[in-house]
Design an enzyme around this catalytic site. Sequence first.
Site, PDB file in Angstrom:
ATOM      1  N   ASP A  48     -24.551  16.069 -20.064  1.00  0.00           N
ATOM      2  CA  ASP A  48     -23.968  17.132 -19.242  1.00  0.00           C
ATOM      3  C   ASP A  48     -24.569  17.155 -17.839  1.00  0.00           C
ATOM      4  O   ASP A  48     -23.856  17.181 -16.839  1.00  0.00           O
ATOM      5  CB  ASP A  48     -24.208  18.474 -19.955  1.00  0.00           C
ATOM      6  CG  ASP A  48     -23.597  19.632 -19.215  1.00  0.00           C
ATOM      7  OD1 ASP A  48     -24.178  20.056 -18.179  1.00  0.00           O
ATOM      8  OD2 ASP A  48     -22.536  20.110 -19.624  1.00  0.00           O
TER       9      ASP A  48
ATOM     10  N   TRP B  13     -20.064  21.238 -19.249  1.00  0.00           N
ATOM     11  CA  TRP B  13     -19.269  20.055 -19.637  1.00  0.00           C
ATOM     12  C   TRP B  13     -19.353  19.796 -21.119  1.00  0.00           C
ATOM     13  O   TRP B  13     -18.369  19.413 -21.760  1.00  0.00           O
ATOM     14  CB  TRP B  13     -19.704  18.835 -18.824  1.00  0.00           C
ATOM     15  CG  TRP B  13     -19.584  19.069 -17.353  1.00  0.00           C
ATOM     16  CD1 TRP B  13     -20.604  19.078 -16.442  1.00  0.00           C
ATOM     17  CD2 TRP B  13     -18.390  19.397 -16.623  1.00  0.00           C
ATOM     18  NE1 TRP B  13     -20.118  19.386 -15.197  1.00  0.00           N
ATOM     19  CE2 TRP B  13     -18.759  19.581 -15.274  1.00  0.00           C
ATOM     20  CE3 TRP B  13     -17.061  19.564 -16.977  1.00  0.00           C
ATOM     21  CZ2 TRP B  13     -17.844  19.908 -14.276  1.00  0.00           C
ATOM     22  CZ3 TRP B  13     -16.132  19.900 -15.995  1.00  0.00           C
ATOM     23  CH2 TRP B  13     -16.524  20.062 -14.663  1.00  0.00           C
ATOM     24  N   ASP B  14     -20.538  19.994 -21.692  1.00  0.00           N
ATOM     25  CA  ASP B  14     -20.664  19.880 -23.146  1.00  0.00           C
ATOM     26  C   ASP B  14     -19.741  20.878 -23.843  1.00  0.00           C
ATOM     27  O   ASP B  14     -19.049  20.543 -24.804  1.00  0.00           O
ATOM     28  CB  ASP B  14     -22.107  20.198 -23.569  1.00  0.00           C
ATOM     29  CG  ASP B  14     -23.051  19.020 -23.422  1.00  0.00           C
ATOM     30  OD1 ASP B  14     -22.578  17.871 -23.327  1.00  0.00           O
ATOM     31  OD2 ASP B  14     -24.267  19.246 -23.412  1.00  0.00           O
ATOM     32  N   LEU B  15     -19.772  22.109 -23.365  1.00  0.00           N
ATOM     33  CA  LEU B  15     -19.009  23.163 -24.029  1.00  0.00           C
ATOM     34  C   LEU B  15     -17.508  22.921 -23.909  1.00  0.00           C
ATOM     35  O   LEU B  15     -16.756  23.082 -24.873  1.00  0.00           O
ATOM     36  CB  LEU B  15     -19.378  24.522 -23.431  1.00  0.00           C
ATOM     37  CG  LEU B  15     -20.820  24.962 -23.713  1.00  0.00           C
ATOM     38  CD1 LEU B  15     -21.224  26.072 -22.748  1.00  0.00           C
ATOM     39  CD2 LEU B  15     -20.976  25.422 -25.160  1.00  0.00           C
TER      40      LEU B  15
ATOM     41  N   GLY C 129     -16.541  20.146 -26.167  1.00  0.00           N
ATOM     42  CA  GLY C 129     -16.538  20.566 -27.569  1.00  0.00           C
ATOM     43  C   GLY C 129     -15.269  21.310 -27.942  1.00  0.00           C
ATOM     44  O   GLY C 129     -14.645  21.037 -28.974  1.00  0.00           O
TER      45      GLY C 129
END
Lengths: 400, 400
Positions: B130, B157-159, B162
């Site tokens: 991220d 960005w991870d979230l 996901g």
Amino acid sequence: MYNLLDGLKIIEASSFVASPTAGLYCAQFGAEVIRVDQIGGGPDYHRWPVTQDNDSLYWENLNRAKKSVALDLSSPQGRELLQELVRATGQFITNFPAEGFLSHAKLAEGRADLVTVRVMGWADGAPALDYTVNNAVGYPMMTGPGPEPVNHVLPAWDLLSGAYAAFAMLAAIRKREQTGEGSEVRIPLSDVAIGTVANLGGIAEVLHNKANRPRLGNTVYGLFGRDFVTKDNVRTMIVVVTHRQWANLIQAFGLNAQVEGIEAERGVSFAKDDGLRFEHRDALYPLFERAIGLLDHAMMASKLDAAAIVHSAYRTMLDAAHDPRLVEDNPMFSASEANPSGFIYPAAGAFGTIPQMQRGDAKGAPRNGQHSEEILSTLLGLSSGEIARLIDSGIIGIAK
Amino acid sequence: MYNLLDGLKIIEASSFVASPTAGLYCAQFGAEVIRVDQIGGGPDYHRWPVTQDNDSLYWENLNRAKKSVALDLSSPQGRELLQELVRATGQFITNFPAEGFLSHAKLAEGRADLVTVRVMGWADGAPALDYTVNNAVGYPMMTGPGPEPVNHVLPAWDLLSGAYAAFAMLAAIRKREQTGEGSEVRIPLSDVAIGTVANLGGIAEVLHNKANRPRLGNTVYGLFGRDFVTKDNVRTMIVVVTHRQWANLIQAFGLNAQVEGIEAERGVSFAKDDGLRFEHRDALYPLFERAIGLLDHAMMASKLDAAAIVHSAYRTMLDAAHDPRLVEDNPMFSASEANPSGFIYPAAGAFGTIPQMQRGDAKGAPRNGQHSEEILSTLLGLSSGEIARLIDSGIIGIAK
């Protein structure tokens, strides 16, 4: 464009980022997404950035691959047409208020199996925006060097809510296929924000410690990760997430003896513990600052690449737009011939890549009302005479 | 917990944030999500924040409502068991490398209709996180007052990846139900990031203007929105997104005459144009700074509430955790009795609220290997004798 969602029709009545991205993601996976707006455009239709002609580069990218129907939503007839479009398709994405003419209960009269996904501000219906829920949950007070709060520029809560809304739409449709029952999924920005704080352990952390996390600037919490500046003044983020990377990092910069010295002095071992590398950052970071400050960026990068350590220099968005790996040579992008603005540039398709399927080019966004006649004819069976009469009376808008 | 995804079984082999949140969102909507980890836990199993006993408050919140199977993934037998679990269910979420023992092609041998959703770093398989893709696309150079880049703290960005992965999983399953064909959806963080820049108009903007957007601190681009400080020193975000709110705002602070003066002087009208309110912020913001600086926060808030204008004071995460509206009185939260850490606090359920359905309490996270015996028996039909032998030989781990 991929055709995963072939045959799925969705009415979208929405504006700004969250709800439009839900429709965008569905459209980029092949759903027929019909955005219904006020004649002349909703409140986001001229949102900046705009061209000299006041065409929104924001709107035309958030609404690619959709169709557009324009109605006078202040009139009872226009509202009724929107309600009938929702009932005709059975799927609805919106950020309109939960009560009122687009309430799920009202729309479900005559379409009991309707699936509505509604992005909201607060769960109780009070208004909120990305930038205000961000304040409410505490991130700006943790961001930057301090002491003042720093807003994010990326509307992260809107984006997360939008992707989650697309997921919720498909989950509710799946349920309906099994039981025949429709439902409304309400997704408040406030719940997405505080729920995410909880999911990342933040609620547990502050209640456990009875204190806020200290403000860390560009240092990543709980592991070895920070920005460093090379001899030629390039600022670069370096993050270590595995124990092997840590061993490689020390080795790459020839710091084994110095790190062992710190371990001996403090009675710890960093080899298998991210947290200790964070806890003792006062001793560790200066070692790496010095080592990296002696190297040009190219040399540092080659050492890190060879050691399989993740790093990235800070760049501007203009740099990013010109990076072949990110844009020009990236199959996610294609030329966008049909932009309402007339400006041609690389346009993004679906984030996901499916090796087993052909990726079609990114489609253009519609002009306001471009598909009014087509959709009102095919979905509601209005005759061309009726449509002409409603255009004349200002209930239906068509693209100029 | 809602039961939208009843009957859906998903194997998750993953770590950190992106891929685990995809599984979490599915589990919170009723899917049976089985996380398979290395015996003793993957690289995220002790990620900070942790308790005194080194139990991760991060892990136990990102993995609620899942089951846990522990295997020795460095051994051929452990790897084969994971492959067989994937084949037995037909659905797989992972951030393991695209090539190797968890490649889609390998897993699809014996399960041709497999759906794999794979979160990646770069699309070409190179590692990224991220914090490094965030640098690569330019946001830190736009965040904060400058001149140094400012990292976000929220792993946005991870979230986003996901939530998009959860959406992609259901989209690919829907396609399979119609055609019988499986697929792999690859979701690189780098594509989510640069694709989002494009979706928000950022690529078009910088290529059109041949320049980066100026750095704006806490000012929102393209409309009236910024932080202001009240007489009693409360810093508050105020954002205007409709023309009615703008009219209300001027009225609320008695600034009609002054705003008209600026309009006359500059030959513009702010009434129907967000962009002009932004363009002339040098003249407008000082008026509001003075007016707000004369009021205590409570008085300012009551004026803004009466005028239906969105605002929010900056707060810390500890404040947020103690806010009844966000947490205690919020039905999204429930007590989490079964936390591996033993610490009890409000735990979040699904972000979405479904008025037509009963929301069950948030479930606890599993301990590493807690469901190894159950899952290997029910999904793979291993006998208790076989399982015991594999536990003895260190291939299968069970919770202590």
